[in-house]
Design a protein around this motif. Structure first.
Motif, PDB file in Angstrom:
ATOM      1  N   HIS A 256      45.135  36.284  37.791  1.00  0.00           N
ATOM      2  CA  HIS A 256      44.840  35.119  38.620  1.00  0.00           C
ATOM      3  C   HIS A 256      44.341  35.497  40.009  1.00  0.00           C
ATOM      4  N   MET A 257      44.787  36.652  40.504  1.00  0.00           N
ATOM      5  CA  MET A 257      44.381  37.076  41.839  1.00  0.00           C
ATOM      6  C   MET A 257      42.867  37.254  41.944  1.00  0.00           C
ATOM      7  N   TRP A 258      42.241  37.583  40.826  1.00  0.00           N
ATOM      8  CA  TRP A 258      40.778  37.718  40.803  1.00  0.00           C
ATOM      9  C   TRP A 258      40.103  36.414  41.242  1.00  0.00           C
TER      10      TRP A 258
ATOM     11  N   ARG B 272      34.254  41.006  47.294  1.00  0.00           N
ATOM     12  CA  ARG B 272      33.346  41.708  48.201  1.00  0.00           C
ATOM     13  C   ARG B 272      33.350  43.209  47.922  1.00  0.00           C
ATOM     14  N   ASP B 273      34.487  43.676  47.404  1.00  0.00           N
ATOM     15  CA  ASP B 273      34.677  45.117  47.221  1.00  0.00           C
ATOM     16  C   ASP B 273      34.624  45.586  45.770  1.00  0.00           C
TER      17      ASP B 273
ATOM     18  N   SER C  23      35.207  47.201  37.796  1.00  0.00           N
ATOM     19  CA  SER C  23      36.045  48.079  38.617  1.00  0.00           C
ATOM     20  C   SER C  23      37.406  47.452  38.869  1.00  0.00           C
ATOM     21  N   TYR C  24      37.450  46.128  38.955  1.00  0.00           N
ATOM     22  CA  TYR C  24      38.736  45.448  39.130  1.00  0.00           C
ATOM     23  C   TYR C  24      39.638  45.694  37.926  1.00  0.00           C
TER      24      TYR C  24
END
Length: 223
Positions: free
Chosen positions: A174-176, A185-186, A191-192
């Motif tokens: 959910h944090m995504w 942004r990063d 990659s997440y």
């Protein structure tokens, strides 16, 4: 907890499903843009492609719209999640895919998940309890996978740690969405997935080659 009965003047179940799907899609866009309280049912009807009178043939109140959105989000997450799973995978590959598939489904439903997080507090106690119960069912799905992985000596969790481990997976997915203004942004979704899953596996006691190392999967991807 029983599913809330959302009233409809229409008896055709296929038509109800179609129209409510239109309502949910329109509501997600509006609630993200304006918030649940500022968006009006008239605006939802217009965005859905029909009149306010037609809208009320398929719902009884504005809260019904929010309830349908939250209910639909969980159903769609589980449906898409199961479609992404490869039943042939076993062991660490299986656990990896369970988590990654969940993250990628959340990525595909970012707006819906964001509305659910921001606005579900506006539901009645009964409706909210039902929605939260569905999330606990998702948690149970992760717990089942983690317990299988423990039986295979892949993860090393104490009995008291299973529940929190499952919540960590849910929140990491959910944090995504609710931190996307900063995180995206990063990181891209690839990659997440890589770094979140790596950190989760470490916290579950998975024996990685060394701190910060990657695990090569049969599909060619990495953790």
């Amino acid at each position: 907890m029983q599913k809330k009965n959302v009233p409809s003047l229409v008896k055709d179940q296929k038509l109800i499903k179609k129209r409510r799907s239109q309502i949910v899609k329109a509501a997600v866009t509006l609630f993200n843009q304006k918030g649940y309280h500022k968006a009006t049912t008239r605006e939802v009807a217009q965005a859905s492609g029909f009149s306010i009178g037609t809208l009320y043939e398929y719902i009884g109140s504005k809260e019904d719209i929010l309830y349908l959105v939250c209910d639909a989000v969980y159903d769609e997450v589980v449906e898409k999640w199961e479609k992404l799973m490869d039943g042939e995978l076993q062991g660490l590959d299986r656990l990896h895919q369970v988590i990654e598939a969940y993250f990628r489904v959340i990525d595909s439903l970012q707006d819906e998940v964001l509305v659910m997080y921001q606005e579900s507090k506006s539901l009645s106690d009964e409706a909210l309890s039902y929605v939260l119960e569905k999330e606990l069912k998702m948690k149970a799905m992760f717990e089942k996978e983690l317990r299988v992985a423990k039986s295979e000596d892949i993860v090393h969790l104490d009995e008291s740690e299973f529940s929190l481990a499952c919540h960590n997976i849910l929140v990491a997915g959910h944090m995504w969405t609710f931190r996307r203004w900063a995180i995206q942004r990063d990181y891209d979704i690839d990659s997440y997935c890589k770094w979140q899953i790596h950190q989760l596996l470490q916290s579950f006691g998975v024996k990685l080659p060394k701190p910060g190392a990657t695990i090569e999967r049969e599909t060619g991807g990495t953790v």
